[in-house]
Design a protein around this motif. Structure first.
Motif, PDB file in Angstrom:
ATOM      1  N   ASP A  38      21.064   0.129   3.834  1.00 39.64           N
ATOM      2  CA  ASP A  38      21.773   0.913   4.617  1.00 39.64           C
ATOM      3  C   ASP A  38      22.467   0.638   5.851  1.00 39.64           C
ATOM      4  O   ASP A  38      22.747   1.269   6.816  1.00 39.64           O
ATOM      5  N   GLY A  39      22.780  -0.851   5.671  1.00 33.23           N
ATOM      6  CA  GLY A  39      23.571  -1.298   6.913  1.00 33.23           C
ATOM      7  C   GLY A  39      25.086  -1.668   6.143  1.00 33.23           C
ATOM      8  O   GLY A  39      25.180  -1.621   4.918  1.00 33.23           O
ATOM      9  N   ARG A 128      30.704  -0.446  15.170  1.00 36.74           N
ATOM     10  CA  ARG A 128      29.959  -1.305  15.749  1.00 36.74           C
ATOM     11  C   ARG A 128      30.900  -1.642  17.253  1.00 36.74           C
ATOM     12  O   ARG A 128      30.337  -1.445  18.287  1.00 36.74           O
ATOM     13  N   GLU A 133      26.571   5.617  17.600  1.00 31.03           N
ATOM     14  CA  GLU A 133      25.531   5.618  16.872  1.00 31.03           C
ATOM     15  C   GLU A 133      25.553   6.409  15.732  1.00 31.03           C
ATOM     16  O   GLU A 133      25.846   7.747  15.603  1.00 31.03           O
ATOM     17  N   THR A 134      25.205   5.508  14.521  1.00 29.85           N
ATOM     18  CA  THR A 134      25.385   6.278  13.299  1.00 29.85           C
ATOM     19  C   THR A 134      24.237   5.970  12.282  1.00 29.85           C
ATOM     20  O   THR A 134      23.534   5.055  12.480  1.00 29.85           O
ATOM     21  N   TYR A 135      24.023   6.435  11.285  1.00 24.42           N
ATOM     22  CA  TYR A 135      23.165   6.043  10.145  1.00 24.42           C
ATOM     23  C   TYR A 135      23.725   6.294   8.790  1.00 24.42           C
ATOM     24  O   TYR A 135      24.789   7.106   8.632  1.00 24.42           O
ATOM     25  N   ARG A 136      23.559   5.424   7.618  1.00 25.65           N
ATOM     26  CA  ARG A 136      24.066   5.503   6.390  1.00 25.65           C
ATOM     27  C   ARG A 136      23.006   6.181   5.638  1.00 25.65           C
ATOM     28  O   ARG A 136      21.646   5.958   5.536  1.00 25.65           O
ATOM     29  N   GLN A 137      23.565   7.212   4.544  1.00 23.69           N
ATOM     30  CA  GLN A 137      22.563   7.774   3.581  1.00 23.69           C
ATOM     31  C   GLN A 137      23.215   7.420   2.284  1.00 23.69           C
ATOM     32  O   GLN A 137      24.342   7.890   1.832  1.00 23.69           O
ATOM     33  N   TYR A 154      27.981   6.062  -0.430  1.00 25.54           N
ATOM     34  CA  TYR A 154      26.994   6.689   0.800  1.00 25.54           C
ATOM     35  C   TYR A 154      27.836   7.405   1.687  1.00 25.54           C
ATOM     36  O   TYR A 154      29.216   7.389   1.547  1.00 25.54           O
ATOM     37  N   ILE A 156      28.155   8.156   5.939  1.00 26.44           N
ATOM     38  CA  ILE A 156      28.136   7.905   7.346  1.00 26.44           C
ATOM     39  C   ILE A 156      27.674   8.981   8.223  1.00 26.44           C
ATOM     40  O   ILE A 156      28.806   9.861   8.066  1.00 26.44           O
ATOM     41  N   THR A 158      26.759  10.904  12.116  1.00 26.97           N
ATOM     42  CA  THR A 158      26.572  10.711  13.308  1.00 26.97           C
ATOM     43  C   THR A 158      26.192  11.972  14.134  1.00 26.97           C
ATOM     44  O   THR A 158      26.853  13.057  13.693  1.00 26.97           O
ATOM     45  N   HIS A 160      24.127  14.159  13.499  1.00 23.89           N
ATOM     46  CA  HIS A 160      23.855  14.907  12.123  1.00 23.89           C
ATOM     47  C   HIS A 160      24.763  15.560  11.408  1.00 23.89           C
ATOM     48  O   HIS A 160      24.686  16.413  10.813  1.00 23.89           O
TER      49      HIS A 160
END
Length: 175
Positions: A38-39, A128, A133-137, A154, A156, A158, A160
């Protein structure tokens, strides 16, 4: 068998969108890592192939969606940036990844928008640099035997809200 010797059952296989089961055990180990991480992949590719990568923009256009993009919660008629890039080895000239993205530019800060327009970095590096601030799904993983490649899609997220959808294509011959 001890717990250390057991494969993680959650990632033994993925079902792709054609309902074919993708057997990850048959894919080279490094590609398994890339498909399931997930990076961002750019730095991992640079370390593995031991060469700097350049982001080569194939196309980047602001456009209106002609069909819904449910992964980023956008409807027909919404504006997005459609972007296609190659991650190319600086010395080898190999194309390690082809990535196609849909980006909801209206939710991004002005600095990110400007950096994206400049087409100088990959999306992961831009995020970056902007300290967003994020996450990958990971949404889908699949194989295209005709093209001899594997791919993943996927999004990204942020705060929600999904705002970028990316599909990355990895040519099996390089891995």
């Amino acid at each position: 068998m001890s717990a250390l010797n057991q494969k993680p059952s959650a990632i033994e296989s993925f079902q792709d969108i054609t309902n074919n089961l993708l057997d990850l055990a048959k894919i080279p180990a490094f590609l398994r890592v890339l498909l399931t991480t997930d990076g961002t992949v750019t730095k991992s590719l640079e370390a593995f192939f031991w060469e700097p990568l350049i982001v080569e923009t194939i196309s980047q256009n602001e456009t209106v969606l002609d069909e819904p993009a449910p992964y980023i919660e956008r409807d027909t008629g919404d504006r997005v940036v459609a972007r296609s890039v190659h991650l190319r080895g600086l010395q080898s000239n190999n194309i390690y990844v082809t990535a196609n993205s849909l980006i909801c530019i209206d939710v991004l800060n002005p600095q990110f928008q400007e950096d994206l327009r400049m087409q100088r970095l990959g999306i992961g590096e831009l995020l970056r640099e902007c300290n967003l601030e994020t996450y990958r799904q990971i949404l889908e993983v699949g194989e295209d035997r005709r093209k001899d490649e594997v791919w993943r899609t996927y999004r990204i997220v942020t705060e929600h809200h999904p705002f970028i959808q990316i599909t990355e294509h990895f040519p099996l011959s390089l891995y």
